[in-house]
Design a protein around this motif. Sequence first.
Motif, PDB file in Angstrom:
ATOM      1  N   UNK A 131      -9.759   8.321  -3.699  1.00 59.86           N
ATOM      2  CA  UNK A 131     -10.008   8.182  -5.130  1.00 59.86           C
ATOM      3  C   UNK A 131      -8.779   8.528  -5.967  1.00 59.86           C
ATOM      4  N   UNK A 132      -7.720   9.038  -5.341  1.00 59.25           N
ATOM      5  CA  UNK A 132      -6.548   9.461  -6.104  1.00 59.25           C
ATOM      6  C   UNK A 132      -5.359   8.503  -5.972  1.00 59.25           C
ATOM      7  N   UNK A 133      -5.442   7.547  -5.055  1.00 61.50           N
ATOM      8  CA  UNK A 133      -4.365   6.561  -4.915  1.00 61.50           C
ATOM      9  C   UNK A 133      -4.922   5.304  -4.246  1.00 61.50           C
ATOM     10  N   UNK A 134      -4.464   4.166  -4.729  1.00 60.40           N
ATOM     11  CA  UNK A 134      -4.892   2.885  -4.161  1.00 60.40           C
ATOM     12  C   UNK A 134      -3.676   2.174  -3.591  1.00 60.40           C
ATOM     13  N   UNK A 135      -3.879   1.466  -2.481  1.00 62.55           N
ATOM     14  CA  UNK A 135      -2.768   0.719  -1.886  1.00 62.55           C
ATOM     15  C   UNK A 135      -3.103  -0.769  -1.758  1.00 62.55           C
ATOM     16  N   UNK A 136      -4.019  -1.266  -2.592  1.00 67.52           N
ATOM     17  CA  UNK A 136      -4.288  -2.703  -2.555  1.00 67.52           C
ATOM     18  C   UNK A 136      -3.422  -3.427  -3.586  1.00 67.52           C
ATOM     19  N   UNK A 137      -3.492  -4.752  -3.609  1.00 69.62           N
ATOM     20  CA  UNK A 137      -2.583  -5.536  -4.449  1.00 69.62           C
ATOM     21  C   UNK A 137      -2.980  -5.526  -5.919  1.00 69.62           C
ATOM     22  N   UNK A 138      -4.144  -4.953  -6.248  1.00 68.04           N
ATOM     23  CA  UNK A 138      -4.525  -4.817  -7.656  1.00 68.04           C
ATOM     24  C   UNK A 138      -3.809  -3.628  -8.297  1.00 68.04           C
ATOM     25  N   UNK A 139      -3.240  -2.769  -7.464  1.00 69.73           N
ATOM     26  CA  UNK A 139      -2.440  -1.642  -7.933  1.00 69.73           C
ATOM     27  C   UNK A 139      -1.018  -2.123  -8.213  1.00 69.73           C
ATOM     28  N   UNK A 140      -0.370  -1.532  -9.224  1.00 69.84           N
ATOM     29  CA  UNK A 140       1.048  -1.833  -9.443  1.00 69.84           C
ATOM     30  C   UNK A 140       1.814  -1.468  -8.179  1.00 69.84           C
ATOM     31  N   UNK A 152     -13.610 -18.364   3.267  1.00 65.87           N
ATOM     32  CA  UNK A 152     -13.616 -16.906   3.244  1.00 65.87           C
ATOM     33  C   UNK A 152     -13.183 -16.473   1.856  1.00 65.87           C
ATOM     34  N   UNK A 153     -12.949 -15.169   1.681  1.00 67.76           N
ATOM     35  CA  UNK A 153     -12.461 -14.700   0.378  1.00 67.76           C
ATOM     36  C   UNK A 153     -11.100 -15.309   0.060  1.00 67.76           C
ATOM     37  N   UNK A 199     -10.449  -4.693  -1.527  1.00 66.53           N
ATOM     38  CA  UNK A 199     -10.125  -3.489  -2.283  1.00 66.53           C
ATOM     39  C   UNK A 199      -9.878  -2.319  -1.336  1.00 66.53           C
ATOM     40  N   UNK A 200      -8.963  -1.434  -1.737  1.00 69.00           N
ATOM     41  CA  UNK A 200      -8.717  -0.201  -1.005  1.00 69.00           C
ATOM     42  C   UNK A 200      -9.376   0.930  -1.780  1.00 69.00           C
ATOM     43  N   UNK A 201     -10.521   1.396  -1.297  1.00 75.64           N
ATOM     44  CA  UNK A 201     -11.224   2.482  -1.984  1.00 75.64           C
ATOM     45  C   UNK A 201     -11.384   3.703  -1.078  1.00 75.64           C
ATOM     46  N   UNK A 202     -10.463   3.822  -0.118  1.00 76.50           N
ATOM     47  CA  UNK A 202     -10.556   4.935   0.824  1.00 76.50           C
ATOM     48  C   UNK A 202     -10.312   6.273   0.134  1.00 76.50           C
ATOM     49  N   UNK A 237      13.347  -3.279  -7.014  1.00 73.32           N
ATOM     50  CA  UNK A 237      12.319  -4.272  -6.702  1.00 73.32           C
ATOM     51  C   UNK A 237      11.382  -4.472  -7.886  1.00 73.32           C
ATOM     52  N   UNK A 238      10.818  -5.665  -7.992  1.00 70.25           N
ATOM     53  CA  UNK A 238       9.952  -6.005  -9.117  1.00 70.25           C
ATOM     54  C   UNK A 238       8.552  -5.426  -8.900  1.00 70.25           C
ATOM     55  N   UNK A 239       8.097  -4.645  -9.865  1.00 66.90           N
ATOM     56  CA  UNK A 239       6.757  -4.061  -9.816  1.00 66.90           C
ATOM     57  C   UNK A 239       5.758  -5.088 -10.350  1.00 66.90           C
ATOM     58  N   UNK A 240       4.724  -5.367  -9.586  1.00 69.48           N
ATOM     59  CA  UNK A 240       3.758  -6.396  -9.981  1.00 69.48           C
ATOM     60  C   UNK A 240       2.375  -6.039  -9.468  1.00 69.48           C
ATOM     61  N   UNK A 241       1.381  -6.816  -9.894  1.00 72.88           N
ATOM     62  CA  UNK A 241       0.011  -6.605  -9.415  1.00 72.88           C
ATOM     63  C   UNK A 241      -0.754  -7.914  -9.495  1.00 72.88           C
ATOM     64  N   UNK A 242      -1.760  -8.015  -8.636  1.00 74.23           N
ATOM     65  CA  UNK A 242      -2.674  -9.152  -8.693  1.00 74.23           C
ATOM     66  C   UNK A 242      -3.666  -8.919  -9.826  1.00 74.23           C
TER      67      UNK A 242
END
Length: 231
Positions: free
Chosen positions: A108-117, A53-54, A103-106, A213-218
């Motif tokens: 356009x003004x905020x993302x909640x996926x792991x590619x976001x900080x 899978x992915x 990806x979270x593309x629900x 907490x540590x801010x991170x992203x994928x």
Amino acid sequence: MDNRFSDNDQVGVVASFSELVNINFQGNTNALCWHRSLDGDFKEIISKLQLKENITVASPEDLLLLQLSEKGSRAREIILNDLQLLTDFGASPSLNLLKYYERDDEFDFISTDVYSWHVDRSPIGTDTFLCTYYGAASDIIPNNQVTQKILIPEVREKLKELHDGPEAEFEDFLKDNYFDLHYQAKSNAEPVNLGLGHIWRLAVDHPEQNVLPCVHRAPVEKGECRLLLIC
């Protein structure tokens, strides 16, 4: 020591697994790095594992079934040892063969996926551990170089429209939908890439935590799979 970290008070560099798990976060330091230079062919591991899978979780048993070269065998030995160290510590590590995250593309003004900080949150005292053996590596960023997205006026207004409920319940709405975990980098931000082979321990938002907490992203994948240990 990697000179990228020498003048960065967000990152503490350690020389052993014991130091990694036993040193307490304090001050501005919310990321610890067991800095290592690994000798092994981790690309061979990826080439022999089957991506179903992915995201495919590979067990120790899956690794032991692989027919590998000497360098591939060395890479496998390192991974198995890391899994055992974290398991003995009481964590639940997972080895992921990763093509990409959803990806979270629900909105356009905020993302909640792991590619976001973002930061991780837990109801109990814990930390996030991760190590990228192959492929693109994650990034972290100092807390004073980001703005919580729910505090950005135009984002907050759109979230209030989305909520469409009592003002008293708005903060709970933000938490329940994980909007409060996400951040936007400031224009002068200087992210730190976590690199390959190092095991990182990142501070998580929980009631007993005494640092931010540590801010991170994928990372955005570069057309090849990642081999990632995470827990």
